[in-house]
Write a protein that holds these residues in place. Structure first.
Motif, PDB file in Angstrom:
ATOM      1  N   GLU A  64      52.840  37.799  43.423  1.00  0.00           N
ATOM      2  CA  GLU A  64      53.898  36.796  43.364  1.00  0.00           C
ATOM      3  C   GLU A  64      53.306  35.459  42.928  1.00  0.00           C
ATOM      4  O   GLU A  64      52.315  34.981  43.475  1.00  0.00           O
ATOM      5  N   ILE A  65      53.908  34.862  41.919  1.00  0.00           N
ATOM      6  CA  ILE A  65      53.434  33.590  41.379  1.00  0.00           C
ATOM      7  C   ILE A  65      54.273  32.466  41.974  1.00  0.00           C
ATOM      8  O   ILE A  65      55.501  32.480  41.862  1.00  0.00           O
ATOM      9  N   PRO A  66      53.633  31.480  42.607  1.00  0.00           N
ATOM     10  CA  PRO A  66      54.390  30.375  43.205  1.00  0.00           C
ATOM     11  C   PRO A  66      55.168  29.588  42.148  1.00  0.00           C
ATOM     12  O   PRO A  66      54.745  29.489  40.992  1.00  0.00           O
ATOM     13  N   VAL A  67      56.256  29.000  42.556  1.00  0.00           N
ATOM     14  CA  VAL A  67      57.123  28.273  41.633  1.00  0.00           C
ATOM     15  C   VAL A  67      56.453  27.006  41.097  1.00  0.00           C
ATOM     16  O   VAL A  67      56.759  26.536  40.009  1.00  0.00           O
ATOM     17  N   TYR A  68      55.501  26.465  41.840  1.00  0.00           N
ATOM     18  CA  TYR A  68      54.840  25.228  41.423  1.00  0.00           C
ATOM     19  C   TYR A  68      53.636  25.465  40.505  1.00  0.00           C
ATOM     20  O   TYR A  68      52.954  24.522  40.125  1.00  0.00           O
ATOM     21  N   THR A  69      53.372  26.691  40.130  1.00  0.00           N
ATOM     22  CA  THR A  69      52.219  27.009  39.291  1.00  0.00           C
ATOM     23  C   THR A  69      52.188  26.221  37.980  1.00  0.00           C
ATOM     24  O   THR A  69      51.146  25.668  37.623  1.00  0.00           O
ATOM     25  N   PRO A  70      53.286  26.108  37.242  1.00  0.00           N
ATOM     26  CA  PRO A  70      53.227  25.360  35.972  1.00  0.00           C
ATOM     27  C   PRO A  70      52.897  23.879  36.138  1.00  0.00           C
ATOM     28  O   PRO A  70      52.451  23.237  35.195  1.00  0.00           O
TER      29      PRO A  70
ATOM     30  N   GLY B 213      54.976  34.728  34.098  1.00  0.00           N
ATOM     31  CA  GLY B 213      53.646  35.290  33.905  1.00  0.00           C
ATOM     32  C   GLY B 213      52.532  34.264  33.808  1.00  0.00           C
ATOM     33  O   GLY B 213      51.417  34.589  33.442  1.00  0.00           O
ATOM     34  N   TYR B 214      52.821  33.021  34.117  1.00  0.00           N
ATOM     35  CA  TYR B 214      51.814  31.955  34.077  1.00  0.00           C
ATOM     36  C   TYR B 214      51.131  31.908  35.436  1.00  0.00           C
ATOM     37  O   TYR B 214      51.739  31.551  36.427  1.00  0.00           O
ATOM     38  N   THR B 215      49.871  32.272  35.475  1.00  0.00           N
ATOM     39  CA  THR B 215      49.170  32.428  36.752  1.00  0.00           C
ATOM     40  C   THR B 215      48.558  31.115  37.237  1.00  0.00           C
ATOM     41  O   THR B 215      48.391  30.172  36.471  1.00  0.00           O
ATOM     42  N   MET B 216      48.205  31.103  38.531  1.00  0.00           N
ATOM     43  CA  MET B 216      47.521  29.948  39.097  1.00  0.00           C
ATOM     44  C   MET B 216      46.176  29.734  38.394  1.00  0.00           C
ATOM     45  O   MET B 216      45.775  28.599  38.150  1.00  0.00           O
TER      46      MET B 216
END
Length: 159
Positions: free
Chosen positions: A8-14, A86-89
């Motif tokens: 799961e990718i957090p919403v604040y990653t970008p 799909g943009y990862t931490m």
């Protein structure tokens, strides 16, 4: 454990990637602006006594402007890597590091170019033999920004 796609990718990653692009552009522009302003005041002061040297003394201003281009290149590369899904931490932190690398290097280079450019054009007006030395020191100052650009490009390739 699950697949890479199951993470799961957090919403604040970008946010971190956007801050990388922002810091690349903002800090590089600050450095370029300082270098331009500081060198420009030296040119203005020097040109009162030696107006024939104005065009020869523009080099520090041009070199300071190139610093902003480094930040622009990295900001565009980072922006193209930003994705809504799909943009990862990992990618976002790499982009943040790349932006800070070129941005802060550009800030330092701009400060160095401004100080050397100011003193150099004033000194060259009094002693023309100083010109070559000033150019060499400006090149060494510019290279500091180039180092940041190289590292940023290498880091961006890892994202």
């Amino acid at each position: 454990m699950g697949d890479k796609d199951d993470i799961e990718i957090p919403v604040y990653t970008p946010f971190f990637g956007v801050m990388g692009a922002t810091s690349a552009m903002v800090f590089s522009a600050f450095g370029a602006a300082y270098g331009t302003a500081k060198s420009g005041t030296g040119i203005a002061a020097m040109s009162v006594m030696r107006p024939d040297l104005i065009m020869k003394s523009i080099i520090p201003v041009v070199m300071a402007g190139i610093i902003a281009i480094y930040g622009l290149v990295v900001a565009v590369i980072i922006s193209q890597g930003l994705e809504s899904t799909g943009y990862t931490m990992f990618s976002s932190f790499i982009h943040l590091g790349a932006g800070l690398s070129v941005g802060l290097s550009g800030l330092a280079a701009g400060f160095a170019i401004g100080i050397v450019g100011d003193a150099g054009v004033r000194g060259t007006a009094q002693q023309p033999k100083l010109y070559v030395g000033m150019i060499l020191i400006l090149i060494f100052a510019e290279v500091l920004g180039l180092y940041g650009l190289i590292i940023a490009l290498i880091m961006s390739g890892k994202a």
